[in-house]
Scaffold this motif. Structure first.
Motif, PDB file in Angstrom:
ATOM      1  N   PRO A 177       0.791  -1.227   0.000  1.00 38.01           N
ATOM      2  CA  PRO A 177       0.000   0.000   0.000  1.00 38.01           C
ATOM      3  C   PRO A 177       0.827   1.283   0.000  1.00 38.01           C
ATOM      4  N   TYR A 178       2.112   1.179   0.331  1.00 32.73           N
ATOM      5  CA  TYR A 178       2.993   2.355   0.330  1.00 32.73           C
ATOM      6  C   TYR A 178       3.790   2.480  -0.966  1.00 32.73           C
ATOM      7  N   GLY A 179       3.467   1.656  -1.952  1.00 34.43           N
ATOM      8  CA  GLY A 179       4.172   1.732  -3.228  1.00 34.43           C
ATOM      9  C   GLY A 179       5.525   1.052  -3.219  1.00 34.43           C
ATOM     10  N   ILE A 180       5.712   0.122  -2.284  1.00 31.42           N
ATOM     11  CA  ILE A 180       6.984  -0.579  -2.151  1.00 31.42           C
ATOM     12  C   ILE A 180       6.833  -2.007  -2.667  1.00 31.42           C
ATOM     13  N   ASN A 181       7.692  -2.378  -3.596  1.00 29.79           N
ATOM     14  CA  ASN A 181       7.692  -3.732  -4.147  1.00 29.79           C
ATOM     15  C   ASN A 181       8.735  -4.568  -3.407  1.00 29.79           C
ATOM     16  N   VAL A 182       8.334  -5.754  -2.968  1.00 29.29           N
ATOM     17  CA  VAL A 182       9.244  -6.670  -2.280  1.00 29.29           C
ATOM     18  C   VAL A 182       9.222  -8.004  -3.013  1.00 29.29           C
ATOM     19  N   ASN A 183      10.357  -8.372  -3.572  1.00 30.11           N
ATOM     20  CA  ASN A 183      10.462  -9.621  -4.318  1.00 30.11           C
ATOM     21  C   ASN A 183      11.768 -10.326  -3.957  1.00 30.11           C
ATOM     22  N   ALA A 184      11.944 -11.520  -4.483  1.00 29.34           N
ATOM     23  CA  ALA A 184      13.167 -12.276  -4.212  1.00 29.34           C
ATOM     24  C   ALA A 184      13.593 -13.045  -5.450  1.00 29.34           C
ATOM     25  N   ILE A 185      14.881 -13.298  -5.526  1.00 28.21           N
ATOM     26  CA  ILE A 185      15.389 -14.248  -6.508  1.00 28.21           C
ATOM     27  C   ILE A 185      15.837 -15.492  -5.744  1.00 28.21           C
ATOM     28  N   ALA A 186      15.713 -16.631  -6.389  1.00 20.51           N
ATOM     29  CA  ALA A 186      16.166 -17.889  -5.799  1.00 20.51           C
ATOM     30  C   ALA A 186      17.164 -18.521  -6.764  1.00 20.51           C
ATOM     31  N   PRO A 187      18.440 -18.153  -6.619  1.00 20.07           N
ATOM     32  CA  PRO A 187      19.450 -18.683  -7.532  1.00 20.07           C
ATOM     33  C   PRO A 187      19.704 -20.171  -7.315  1.00 20.07           C
ATOM     34  N   GLY A 188      20.157 -20.831  -8.370  1.00 18.06           N
ATOM     35  CA  GLY A 188      20.745 -22.147  -8.234  1.00 18.06           C
ATOM     36  C   GLY A 188      22.216 -21.964  -7.884  1.00 18.06           C
ATOM     37  N   THR A 189      23.038 -22.946  -8.152  1.00 20.87           N
ATOM     38  CA  THR A 189      24.463 -22.840  -7.850  1.00 20.87           C
ATOM     39  C   THR A 189      25.121 -21.841  -8.800  1.00 20.87           C
ATOM     40  N   SER A 239       7.051  -2.969 -12.106  1.00 23.62           N
ATOM     41  CA  SER A 239       6.250  -2.127 -11.220  1.00 23.62           C
ATOM     42  C   SER A 239       5.001  -2.828 -10.673  1.00 23.62           C
ATOM     43  N   TYR A 240       4.517  -3.846 -11.375  1.00 25.56           N
ATOM     44  CA  TYR A 240       3.303  -4.538 -10.922  1.00 25.56           C
ATOM     45  C   TYR A 240       3.612  -5.948 -10.413  1.00 25.56           C
ATOM     46  N   ILE A 241       4.850  -6.155 -10.015  1.00 24.76           N
ATOM     47  CA  ILE A 241       5.256  -7.446  -9.459  1.00 24.76           C
ATOM     48  C   ILE A 241       5.667  -7.249  -8.006  1.00 24.76           C
ATOM     49  N   THR A 242       5.050  -7.952  -7.100  1.00 24.70           N
ATOM     50  CA  THR A 242       5.457  -7.930  -5.695  1.00 24.70           C
ATOM     51  C   THR A 242       5.080  -9.250  -5.044  1.00 24.70           C
ATOM     52  N   GLY A 243       5.887  -9.667  -4.081  1.00 26.03           N
ATOM     53  CA  GLY A 243       5.665 -10.939  -3.421  1.00 26.03           C
ATOM     54  C   GLY A 243       6.078 -12.135  -4.267  1.00 26.03           C
ATOM     55  N   ALA A 244       6.817 -11.885  -5.339  1.00 25.48           N
ATOM     56  CA  ALA A 244       7.207 -12.959  -6.258  1.00 25.48           C
ATOM     57  C   ALA A 244       8.582 -13.516  -5.903  1.00 25.48           C
ATOM     58  N   ILE A 245       8.748 -14.796  -6.135  1.00 24.99           N
ATOM     59  CA  ILE A 245      10.049 -15.453  -6.008  1.00 24.99           C
ATOM     60  C   ILE A 245      10.431 -15.925  -7.397  1.00 24.99           C
ATOM     61  N   ILE A 246      11.469 -15.334  -7.960  1.00 27.05           N
ATOM     62  CA  ILE A 246      11.879 -15.689  -9.311  1.00 27.05           C
ATOM     63  C   ILE A 246      13.004 -16.712  -9.229  1.00 27.05           C
ATOM     64  N   ASP A 247      12.753 -17.883  -9.789  1.00 16.06           N
ATOM     65  CA  ASP A 247      13.710 -18.989  -9.733  1.00 16.06           C
ATOM     66  C   ASP A 247      14.698 -18.874 -10.883  1.00 16.06           C
ATOM     67  N   VAL A 248      15.910 -18.462 -10.553  1.00 16.76           N
ATOM     68  CA  VAL A 248      16.945 -18.256 -11.572  1.00 16.76           C
ATOM     69  C   VAL A 248      17.922 -19.423 -11.468  1.00 16.76           C
ATOM     70  N   ASN A 249      17.455 -20.578 -11.954  1.00 15.32           N
ATOM     71  CA  ASN A 249      18.244 -21.797 -11.724  1.00 15.32           C
ATOM     72  C   ASN A 249      18.333 -22.704 -12.942  1.00 15.32           C
ATOM     73  N   GLY A 250      18.068 -22.164 -14.113  1.00 13.82           N
ATOM     74  CA  GLY A 250      18.200 -22.956 -15.333  1.00 13.82           C
ATOM     75  C   GLY A 250      17.153 -24.033 -15.499  1.00 13.82           C
ATOM     76  N   GLY A 251      16.088 -23.957 -14.676  1.00 13.25           N
ATOM     77  CA  GLY A 251      15.006 -24.926 -14.767  1.00 13.25           C
ATOM     78  C   GLY A 251      15.134 -26.098 -13.824  1.00 13.25           C
ATOM     79  N   ARG A 252      16.142 -26.064 -12.958  1.00 10.22           N
ATOM     80  CA  ARG A 252      16.326 -27.191 -12.029  1.00 10.22           C
ATOM     81  C   ARG A 252      15.146 -27.319 -11.073  1.00 10.22           C
ATOM     82  N   PHE A 253      14.609 -26.180 -10.659  1.00 10.95           N
ATOM     83  CA  PHE A 253      13.374 -26.186  -9.866  1.00 10.95           C
ATOM     84  C   PHE A 253      12.364 -25.314 -10.594  1.00 10.95           C
ATOM     85  N   MET A 254      11.175 -25.843 -10.798  1.00 10.00           N
ATOM     86  CA  MET A 254      10.119 -25.092 -11.472  1.00 10.00           C
ATOM     87  C   MET A 254       8.920 -25.005 -10.541  1.00 10.00           C
ATOM     88  N   SER A 255       8.544 -23.769 -10.172  1.00  6.25           N
ATOM     89  CA  SER A 255       7.423 -23.594  -9.251  1.00  6.25           C
ATOM     90  C   SER A 255       6.110 -23.505 -10.012  1.00  6.25           C
TER      91      SER A 255
END
Length: 255
Positions: A177-189, A239-255
């Motif tokens: 509600p304050y215009g703050i986006n909070v996201n995460a990346i989940a890297p592989g090795t 700008s319209y993405i928040t609460g997302a976990i982006i899996d940057v692992n080459g497809g080893r884990f697919m959510s």
């Protein structure tokens, strides 16, 4: 220059990923506040950022210590006048054992304090400034180890990174509600620093082959490939993405 004149705080900026984040964010126009517990690791971050035409200040900060975090963030805000981006990168397994029977209580708290507590304290410290300006980007570094079982790290690391994923979603709900986006990346090795190189080298050839064969793209990630996703999340493109976990692992884990 998607981040022109934004101010980005990067924790653990002396490590392999942190350094790449600093240089990539600066390349997109951001000024950099680089923090690390070992400030000597930041010596060549400053000239690298300034070569890209951006300002860079370094700070010795212990992300697991509230007083250290609060004082540092106040200093950064007073120096730059605003904080637009926070990359909670400080973390890792911190050379603790992988085998559960070998893990002490000290090992447990060391990993949880730096990874999970540190992410919380740094976010708590900067969000007050982001609320005032009604904008901000918080990007947390989780891990495939918090998504699924990994042979590379132990239970403290898995627990901490899983906690960061839940923390990301909860903060996204609260701060949206304050215009703050909070996201995460989940890297592989990612072989981005000596610590990760050591972890990889500790594996036998059969384990390495098993990991590589489980990755549809068939290879490990580069630090740059992680950094480009951080850039995306820090920019208005997300700008319209928040609460997302982006899996940057080459497809080893697919959510």
């Amino acid at each position: 220059m998607r981040l022109k004149d934004k101010v980005a705080v990067i924790t653990g900026a002396g490590g392999g990923l942190g350094r790449e984040f600093a240089f990539t964010l600066a390349g997109e126009g951001a000024h950099i506040a680089a923090t690390d517990l070992d400030i000597d690791l930041l010596d060549d971050v400053v000239p690298g950022v300034k070569k890209l035409g951006r300002e860079c200040k370094t700070y010795k900060m212990d992300v697991s210590n509230k007083a250290s975090v609060t004082e540092t963030m106040v200093d950064i805000y007073n120096t730059f006048g605003h904080i637009d981006i926070l990359v909670n990168n400080a973390g890792g397994s911190l050379y603790t054992p992988k085998i559960t029977e070998e893990i002490t209580e000290e090992h447990w708290y060391k990993v949880l304090d730096v990874n999970l507590k540190g992410t919380f304290l740094c976010s708590q410290a900067v969000v007050q400034y982001m609320i005032k300006q009604k904008s901000g980007k918080i990007i947390n570094v989780a891990s495939i180890g918090g998504r699924t079982a990994s042979i590379v790290t132990g239970v403290p690391y898995a627990s901490a990174k899983g906690g960061i994923i839940s923390l990301t979603r909860r903060m996204a709900l609260e701060f949206g509600p304050y215009g703050i986006n909070v996201n995460a990346i989940a890297p592989g090795t990612v072989l981005s620093g000596q610590r990760m190189i050591n972890l990889w080298n500790e594996l036998n050839e059969e384990q390495k082959k098993a990991i590589l064969s489980s990755i549809p793209l068939g290879r490990l990630s580069t630090a740059r490939e992680q950094a480009t996703v951080v850039i995306f999340l820090a920019s208005d493109d997300a700008s319209y993405i928040t609460g997302a976990i982006i899996d940057v692992n080459g497809g080893r884990f697919m959510s």
